[in-house]
Design an enzyme around this catalytic site. Structure first.
Site, PDB file in Angstrom:
ATOM      1  N   LYS A 190       0.854  -1.189   0.000  1.00  0.00           N
ATOM      2  CA  LYS A 190       0.000   0.000   0.000  1.00  0.00           C
ATOM      3  C   LYS A 190       0.894   1.244   0.000  1.00  0.00           C
ATOM      4  CE  LYS A 190      -4.507   0.552   2.257  1.00  0.00           C
ATOM      5  NZ  LYS A 190      -5.216   0.567   3.548  1.00  0.00           N
TER       6      LYS A 190
HETATM    7  O1  G3P Z   1      -8.586   1.407   4.726  1.00  0.00           O
HETATM    8  C1  G3P Z   1      -8.834   2.760   4.985  1.00  0.00           C
HETATM    9  C2  G3P Z   1      -9.685   2.894   6.201  1.00  0.00           C
HETATM   10  O2  G3P Z   1      -9.078   2.224   7.289  1.00  0.00           O
HETATM   11  C3  G3P Z   1      -9.952   4.345   6.554  1.00  0.00           C
HETATM   12  O3  G3P Z   1     -11.156   4.369   7.230  1.00  0.00           O
HETATM   13  O4  G3P Z   1     -12.886   5.275   8.768  1.00  0.00           O
HETATM   14  O5  G3P Z   1     -10.426   5.852   9.084  1.00  0.00           O
HETATM   15  O6  G3P Z   1     -11.708   6.809   7.159  1.00  0.00           O
HETATM   16  P1  G3P Z   1     -11.554   5.629   8.113  1.00  0.00           P
END
Ligand code: G3P
Length: 213
Positions: free
Chosen positions: A83
């Site tokens: 990633k």
């Molecule tokens: O894989 C990306 C994810 O973990 C981000 O999620 O809820 O932190 O925006 P969030």
């Protein structure tokens, strides 16, 4: 639709992998930190549980550092996907990884133009963060629809990996939009199966049967 679980918590991965619906795992530095911080140890453990793509994010922000770190991470297991953030160095690293047959997941994607660049450089996956766009009053699903149109136009092999999914509505919407993959936190995955009428109906079936004895 391919389901990835978005966590580095081993027990959560084990629990939901046993449901049969999990095809892979995504992590990021915040999730790794939350689970102890030893990325190599965590990714190694996950690779022993899940037979599918496992996203491990580089910490380096410079091109040379990214390809060095990513090449090392890719040695953990053949299922490891590197990633990288949607930056100039991340874009250049994506090109290098693609030429060296290392799969990539370009993350922190917030525009269709970013997605287009990543696909041009051979990204295996791109991760548009729909929840974080919603957080600032935009419509994350609009981005998904734009990317889908673009990728269909040019028949890019890059998979749209919807990320930052915050609700079962998001999960349904990305499936309706034809996303290749959705990565979801365990809490959301567990909510997908729930419906009150299912519970009520089963209870009634069992009660009626019991009363007939
Ligand atoms: O894989 C990306 C994810 O973990 C981000 O999620 O809820 O932190 O925006 P969030």
């Amino acid at each position: 639709m391919i389901f990835f679980i978005d966590t580095a918590e081993i027990e959560e991965i084990k629990e939901l992998y046993n449901w049969g619906i999990i095809d892979g795992v995504t992590t990021n530095p915040s999730l790794i930190a939350k689970s102890g911080g030893d990325q190599k140890k965590i990714i190694t453990e996950i690779a022993q549980i899940v037979d599918g793509p496992i996203s491990a994010e580089v910490i380096a922000t410079d091109y040379e550092g990214m390809i060095k770190e990513g090449a090392e991470l890719s040695k953990i297991h053949q299922n490891v996907v590197i990633k990288v953030p949607m930056t100039v160095d991340g874009l250049k690293a994506t090109y290098w990884f693609n030429k060296n047959k290392i799969r990539t997941n370009v993350t922190l994607v917030f525009s269709a133009n970013q997605a287009l660049l990543a696909a041009k450089n051979g990204a295996s996956y791109i991760s548009p963060f729909i929840g974080r766009l919603d957080d600032i009053g935009q419509t994350g699903m609009e981005l998904i629809k734009e990317i889908k149109i673009m990728f269909d136009h040019y028949q890019y092999s890059t998979k749209i990996l919807a990320a930052s999914i915050r609700s079962t509505q998001h999960a349904k919407d990305v499936a309706l939009a034809g996303c290749d993959v959705a990565t979801m936190p365990p809490k959301i995955i567990k909510q997908l199966i729930k419906h009150p009428l299912t519970d009520i109906g089963l209870e009634k079936f069992l009660a009626d049967y019991k009363n007939s004895l």
